[in-house]
Design an enzyme around this catalytic site. Sequence first.
Site, PDB file in Angstrom:
ATOM      1  N   ALA A  88       5.591   9.145 -10.889  1.00 34.14           N
ATOM      2  CA  ALA A  88       5.547  10.759 -10.924  1.00 34.14           C
ATOM      3  C   ALA A  88       4.699  11.476  -9.559  1.00 34.14           C
ATOM      4  CB  ALA A  88       6.063  11.175 -11.572  1.00 34.14           C
ATOM      5  N   THR A  89       3.221  10.955 -10.404  1.00 33.19           N
ATOM      6  CA  THR A  89       1.984  11.639 -10.016  1.00 33.19           C
ATOM      7  C   THR A  89       1.584  11.109  -8.285  1.00 33.19           C
ATOM      8  OG1 THR A  89       0.745  11.185 -11.980  1.00 33.19           O
ATOM      9  CG2 THR A  89      -0.243  11.378  -9.718  1.00 33.19           C
ATOM     10  N   ASN A 168       7.292  18.537 -19.706  1.00 33.85           N
ATOM     11  CA  ASN A 168       6.336  18.200 -20.051  1.00 33.85           C
ATOM     12  C   ASN A 168       6.845  18.547 -21.831  1.00 33.85           C
ATOM     13  OD1 ASN A 168       5.019  18.626 -18.107  1.00 33.85           O
ATOM     14  ND2 ASN A 168       3.725  17.610 -19.559  1.00 33.85           N
ATOM     15  N   GLN A 196      10.591  13.841 -16.200  1.00 31.68           N
ATOM     16  CA  GLN A 196      10.846  13.986 -18.188  1.00 31.68           C
ATOM     17  C   GLN A 196      12.579  14.235 -17.359  1.00 31.68           C
ATOM     18  OE1 GLN A 196       9.144  14.335 -21.298  1.00 31.68           O
ATOM     19  NE2 GLN A 196       7.427  14.180 -19.959  1.00 31.68           N
ATOM     20  N   SER A 216       9.908   9.318 -12.568  1.00 26.47           N
ATOM     21  CA  SER A 216       8.517   8.367 -13.502  1.00 26.47           C
ATOM     22  C   SER A 216       9.622   7.615 -14.401  1.00 26.47           C
ATOM     23  CB  SER A 216       7.797   8.895 -14.257  1.00 26.47           C
ATOM     24  OG  SER A 216       6.745   8.265 -15.147  1.00 26.47           O
ATOM     25  N   HIS A 218       8.333   5.228 -16.540  1.00 23.91           N
ATOM     26  CA  HIS A 218       7.878   4.911 -17.629  1.00 23.91           C
ATOM     27  C   HIS A 218       7.964   6.348 -17.989  1.00 23.91           C
ATOM     28  CE1 HIS A 218       4.377   7.448 -17.930  1.00 23.91           C
ATOM     29  NE2 HIS A 218       4.564   7.691 -17.110  1.00 23.91           N
ATOM     30  N   THR A 257       2.976  -4.081  -1.062  1.00 20.50           N
ATOM     31  CA  THR A 257       4.193  -4.492  -0.774  1.00 20.50           C
ATOM     32  C   THR A 257       4.542  -4.177  -2.476  1.00 20.50           C
ATOM     33  OG1 THR A 257       2.849  -6.715  -0.222  1.00 20.50           O
ATOM     34  CG2 THR A 257       4.053  -7.090  -1.978  1.00 20.50           C
ATOM     35  N   CYS A 343      -2.630  13.692 -20.328  1.00 24.50           N
ATOM     36  CA  CYS A 343      -3.547  13.936 -19.493  1.00 24.50           C
ATOM     37  C   CYS A 343      -5.058  14.948 -19.777  1.00 24.50           C
ATOM     38  CB  CYS A 343      -3.304  13.785 -17.818  1.00 24.50           C
ATOM     39  SG  CYS A 343      -1.259  14.019 -17.938  1.00 24.50           S
TER      40      CYS A 343
HETATM   41  C1  LIG Z   1       4.462  11.761 -16.636  1.00 26.11           C
HETATM   42  C2  LIG Z   1       4.648  13.287 -15.774  1.00 26.11           C
HETATM   43  C3  LIG Z   1       4.060  12.887 -14.319  1.00 26.11           C
HETATM   44  C4  LIG Z   1       3.501  12.366 -14.549  1.00 26.11           C
HETATM   45  O1  LIG Z   1       3.912  10.475 -14.050  1.00 26.11           O
HETATM   46  P1  LIG Z   1       3.260   8.850 -13.877  1.00 26.11           P
HETATM   47  O2  LIG Z   1       4.400   8.237 -13.484  1.00 26.11           O
HETATM   48  O3  LIG Z   1       2.874   8.855 -15.270  1.00 26.11           O
HETATM   49  O4  LIG Z   1       1.989   9.312 -12.767  1.00 26.11           O
HETATM   50  C5  LIG Z   1       4.977  13.906 -14.282  1.00 26.11           C
HETATM   51  N1  LIG Z   1       5.047  15.142 -13.988  1.00 26.11           N
HETATM   52  C6  LIG Z   1       6.047  15.209 -15.504  1.00 26.11           C
HETATM   53  C7  LIG Z   1       6.336  16.150 -15.725  1.00 26.11           C
HETATM   54  C8  LIG Z   1       5.553  13.929 -16.196  1.00 26.11           C
HETATM   55  O5  LIG Z   1       6.310  14.452 -17.002  1.00 26.11           O
END
Ligand SMILES: *Cc1c(COP(=O)(O)O)cnc(C)c1O
Length: 402
Positions: A88-89, A168, A196, A216, A218, A257, A343
């Site tokens: 997501a970043t 988050n 989220q 994201s 994960h 890739t 973070c």
């Molecule tokens: C975890 C999170 C991100 C970052 O996602 P990544 O996949 O770890 O880069 C961005 N925005 C929110 C709201 C998040 O909870």
Amino acid sequence: MRLGKHVRNMTPVMSDQPVIYLDAQSTTPCDPRVVEVMAPFASENFGNPASRTHAYGWEADRAVEAARTQIARGIGADPREIVFTSGATEANNLAIFGLFRASSGARRDWVTCRIEHRSVLDPVGALAKEGANVRSVGVDRNGRIDLDALRDAITDQTLGVSVMHVNNEIGVIQPIQEIAALAKRHGAIFHSDAAQSVGKLPLGVNELGVDLLSISAHKLYGPKGIGALYVRRKQPPISLRPLILGGGHERGLRSGTLATPLCVGFGHAVELAISEQDIDTARISNLSQRLLAQLLAKLPDVELNGAREGRLPGNLNLSFLGVEAEALLLSLPEVALSTGAACTSAKRESSHVLRALGLNDARTQSAVRFGIGRFTTETEIDVVTERVIVEVERMRARHGRR
Ligand SMILES: *Cc1c(COP(=O)(O)O)cnc(C)c1O
């Protein structure tokens, strides 16, 4: 003592007595069913999905496109609107810089919200240095965006509006449809960070009216290192300038890739999260209500941060007044908890989110985030409740509080 060092010292203990994981907003474990579908693509099916000349490539490409379809279906989009990213970043960066750099016209300004994730606030902050007029709208005490201030902030010069779906740190859900309508009224493009919420709330990009949406894997029981940006193709078609140039993968928007195992895991994780959403939500709601009720019954001076209604059930952000949150977490090495965004937890400053709610230092410095997920059990909730009660009482007694 720093938390990181403490956790390293705990490693031998962790192996015979697992640490209870209650930090589901920072990441979630990969679902074993997801790991299972990924495995062949990490071994025998190792082809490059961009290889067009042999069966290894065709097989990998077929798997990646199937995953793209699963993700698109999960958010009510067309597969051609899904761009794989590293998370997501990167999706947030691509949405913000990509749109800004693709726009030639008079519109340069950006509107965002004070409680956004750093991966939105920092890119938007960087636009200010490139000449954009950036406005950051505040929230009320419940953590909901100030719609009147937003209405004032969006003008005919506004290129983009970035407001997250679910926060988050406090789990509060923003009124995305209203925000989208305000953006549209002024011809601005609406981007939402849905890291989220995808998989956890019913979500359709057309119903919400978003033009760009960050995801994201994960955060929804998929693998780390992959995410996606939804990019609207019609009404209106959104054009972005890529950040990464190379082979022209992902319709030219993100070269490199594709990580086949991660794509496959991401797709399956989305499908599971959607098909099991009702079950997960019901279980997680029960557990979070149980945790909150037990803590409130046994401990005075506990405050819930963020709205009571209209929040994601897996998030409880609680302040234990009179207790230093960092010290509380250190006294609970057998539980994985957080004070807020993973973070920024390396930096010793109070959360920008809690401060935006107008909470005082007593409240922000005693705040702990409980993140309940798919694999959390009732026993774990009960163990944590008991341990938190003991430690909060002990710490308050030591400070002569009660
Ligand atoms: C975890 C999170 C991100 C970052 O996602 P990544 O996949 O770890 O880069 C961005 N925005 C929110 C709201 C998040 O909870």
